[in-house]
Design a protein around this motif. Structure first.
Motif, PDB file in Angstrom:
ATOM      1  N   ASP A 194      21.230  33.847  84.149  1.00 50.62           N
ATOM      2  CA  ASP A 194      21.187  33.386  82.923  1.00 50.62           C
ATOM      3  C   ASP A 194      19.938  32.433  83.176  1.00 50.62           C
ATOM      4  OD1 ASP A 194      22.235  32.996  80.153  1.00 50.62           O
ATOM      5  OD2 ASP A 194      21.677  30.701  80.940  1.00 50.62           O
ATOM      6  N   GLU A 195      19.853  31.672  84.106  1.00 48.75           N
ATOM      7  CA  GLU A 195      18.563  31.045  84.450  1.00 48.75           C
ATOM      8  C   GLU A 195      17.315  31.771  84.765  1.00 48.75           C
ATOM      9  OE1 GLU A 195      17.142  27.563  88.003  1.00 48.75           O
ATOM     10  OE2 GLU A 195      18.952  28.668  88.120  1.00 48.75           O
ATOM     11  N   LYS A 229      20.335  25.270  76.934  1.00 48.94           N
ATOM     12  CA  LYS A 229      21.152  25.255  77.820  1.00 48.94           C
ATOM     13  C   LYS A 229      21.279  26.654  78.629  1.00 48.94           C
ATOM     14  CE  LYS A 229      24.079  22.125  75.027  1.00 48.94           C
ATOM     15  NZ  LYS A 229      25.442  22.089  74.235  1.00 48.94           N
ATOM     16  N   SER A 230      20.820  27.596  77.771  1.00 50.32           N
ATOM     17  CA  SER A 230      20.953  29.204  78.283  1.00 50.32           C
ATOM     18  C   SER A 230      19.913  30.081  77.522  1.00 50.32           C
ATOM     19  CB  SER A 230      22.356  29.444  78.044  1.00 50.32           C
ATOM     20  OG  SER A 230      22.609  29.690  76.777  1.00 50.32           O
ATOM     21  N   SER A 231      19.894  31.228  78.131  1.00 49.21           N
ATOM     22  CA  SER A 231      19.048  32.077  77.266  1.00 49.21           C
ATOM     23  C   SER A 231      19.546  32.518  76.091  1.00 49.21           C
ATOM     24  CB  SER A 231      19.111  33.404  78.319  1.00 49.21           C
ATOM     25  OG  SER A 231      20.234  34.009  78.574  1.00 49.21           O
ATOM     26  N   ASN A 272      28.982  33.210  73.527  1.00 47.64           N
ATOM     27  CA  ASN A 272      28.168  33.054  74.522  1.00 47.64           C
ATOM     28  C   ASN A 272      27.987  34.393  75.342  1.00 47.64           C
ATOM     29  OD1 ASN A 272      28.049  30.399  74.119  1.00 47.64           O
ATOM     30  ND2 ASN A 272      29.781  30.005  74.982  1.00 47.64           N
ATOM     31  N   GLU A 293      22.552  29.890  70.460  1.00 46.87           N
ATOM     32  CA  GLU A 293      24.183  29.780  70.796  1.00 46.87           C
ATOM     33  C   GLU A 293      24.873  30.249  69.376  1.00 46.87           C
ATOM     34  OE1 GLU A 293      25.624  29.556  73.316  1.00 46.87           O
ATOM     35  OE2 GLU A 293      24.282  28.591  74.629  1.00 46.87           O
TER      36      GLU A 293
END
Length: 529
Positions: free
Chosen positions: A373-374, A28-30, A528, A37
């Motif tokens: 983040d992407e 979902k994210s870095s 987060n 997470e």
């Protein structure tokens, strides 16, 4: 080896990347990529830590230690428990502040970007050397199998194949895939080791324990070895093991990253301290295998043991050859899969840790460019691939050695671990210390340890007289045993940094803020970035 053994190995090699991809395919994210997470259970992280530090060095080299000694390596493992307990309560709380994803972000807050970058680069160089050696060690049993079938290939072919299989799930799944695959891999090689003990027990005479004990192979402590040059002198093995473990598990991103993926500080402490206990037990299991193998090949009078003692054979070869030639059908494949598991797990961990440190400690700090983040996730995966290529090339440069690879691996980290741990302790103990003092202390520690490791020798035949040997050392000269390395490196860093900090009248502005433990409830919800 039989067809079923080969089938088990092939199935394992195909299954691990697939399992890793399935676990971590929905990134979902870095933050998810780097620390999952912060949602992983402590027991899984604990086993991942154990699997990460174990690698092939432990699986194939630890049993061989009995041939040249006894169970005295467990003294070091006891020191590991002490060191991890200290790190859990002194260092870990500082890492759980805010949304840190690397250990060296603490150094950035306490001293500045310069020391953070220095520590990160040092970590990468150390990991490249140590993990490159581990990756090479993983190729040893595979080459034994291929040579057994008259399939002659180079170590670098095997290294490249192992790297390619590992990078698949490290690239896609991030830390979450790495941790859960580590849990599976730890289970495989532990089951394999226990199976080896069961098989050996059926092949040995009933009095094998007495035979090994009479020859001193089951000795747990060593109060007679030279404290400077002996393999495992009691006090320095424990104290040195404690400082080594504080550095490897409290100041090395390879392990700290896993701990940061726990749900809370309390869980991270459970994982860290529990890993020390598990490693102690694990070393005991592999040393039991070594003692049984020592009796199995004929004990002190056998030609195999004589050849190993005379350095004609590498002790690292004993266990792999037993696996290939003497284990029943199926178990050979399981144990070889376990060795591959330890290799791939350690490599996957290193790739993920070095990727996070490259992006979090270096790129975003020094490029002066804030990434979305992407973009951060994209860079993380790109650096995972880059480091995989570098590892494959570097590991291919190693050649087999007569010295146990576990000893070589511990020697590599001796150059830098004292400086890394010393930097963290300098920031905690000396409130007046600034970045300049810390960088000078860091450099002094690395240079000092390089000098000690390479040139300081002890003449044990003349009262441990110390002299400097620039390539002209006499035959009886011995180097300082590696358990001193981290301790001395820390002392150098603290003395140099502490003395230099005295030129300041007041504490550094960043000292109080950086050293204040996390204020919110340690059982907070996952954060987060």
């Amino acid at each position: 080896m039989r067809a079923i053994d080969i089938a088990i190995i092939v199935i394992y090699l195909a299954a691990m990347p697939l399992i890793g991809v399935m676990i971590g395919r929905r990134q979902k994210s870095s933050t998810d990529y780097f620390v999952g997470e912060r949602s992983l259970p402590w027991w899984a992280v604990m086993l991942s830590v154990v699997a990460t530090e174990t690698s092939t060095l432990t699986v194939i080299s630890t049993p061989g230690l009995v041939f040249g000694g006894a169970f005295t390596f467990l003294q070091v493992a006891f020191g590991y428990i002490i060191g991890r307990t200290v790190a859990a309560f002194v260092l870990l709380p500082r890492y759980f502040k805010g949304t840190q994803v690397t250990a060296y972000q603490y150094l950035g807050k306490r001293f500045g970007n310069g020391l953070q970058g220095t520590a990160s680069v040092t970590f990468m160089v150390t990991r490249l050397l140590a993990e490159g050696l581990r990756l090479f060690a993983g190729a040893i049993p595979i080459k034994v199998i291929l040579d057994h079938y008259n399939i002659h290939t180079s170590y670098w072919h095997i290294v490249v194949a192992l790297t390619a299989l590992t990078v698949i799930y490290a690239f896609i799944g991030g830390i979450k895939a790495v941790v859960w695959v580590d849990v599976i891999q730890w289970s495989i090689y532990i089951i394999g080791a226990i199976a080896a003990i069961i098989v050996l027990s059926t092949k040995l005479p009933s009095g094998w324990v007495s035979t090994a004990s009479d020859q001193g192979k089951l000795a747990l402590t060593d109060f007679t070895s030279n404290i400077f040059t002996g393999s495992y002198p009691f006090w320095i093995a424990i104290i040195g093991g404690a400082f080594l473990s504080m550095a490897s598990h409290g100041a090395d991103q390879l392990i700290v990253q896993r701990l940061l993926s726990c749900r809370s500080l309390k869980d991270g402490q459970r994982a860290l301290i529990g890993s020390g206990i598990m490693v102690f037990v694990q070393f005991g299991v592999f040393l039991v295998v070594g003692a049984m193998l020592w009796v199995y090949v004929g004990g002190a009078g056998s030609q195999t043991v004589k050849d190993i003692a005379a350095k004609k054979l590498a002790s690292d070869d004993v266990f792999p050859n037993f696996i290939v030639n003497d284990l029943p059908v199926g178990l050979s494949g399981l144990l070889i899969a376990g060795i591959l598991a330890s290799t791939m797990g350690a490599l996957a961990s290193a790739l993920n840790a070095m990727s996070s440190s490259t992006v979090g400690d270096l790129y975003q700090r020094f490029a002066k460019k804030r990434l979305s983040d992407e973009q951060t996730l994209k860079h993380a995966r790109m650096w995972t691939l880059i480091w995989a290529v570098v590892f494959a090339i570097f590991a291919s440069l190693f050649t087999n050695s007569k010295d146990p690879v576990i000893v070589q691996g511990l020697g590599i980290v001796g150059y830098t671990y004292g400086a890394l741990l010393g930097s963290f302790l300098l920031g905690l103990i000396f409130r007046k210390a600034r970045q300049l003092e810390a960088i000078i202390a860091f450099a002094a520690s690395v240079i000092g340890m390089a000098f000690i490791i390479l040139f300081v020798k002890f003449d044990t035949k003349n009262g441990n007289s110390v002299h400097i040997a620039f390539g002209t050392a006499k035959a009886p000269d011995k180097a300082l045993v590696s358990w001193w390395y981290t301790l001395i490196g820390v002392v150098i860093a603290l003395v140099v940094g502490g003395l230099l900090s005295l030129r300041h009248r007041s504490a550094a502005p960043e000292a109080d803020e950086a050293n204040r433990p996390d204020e919110p409830d340690p059982d907070r919800e996952p954060a987060n970035a």
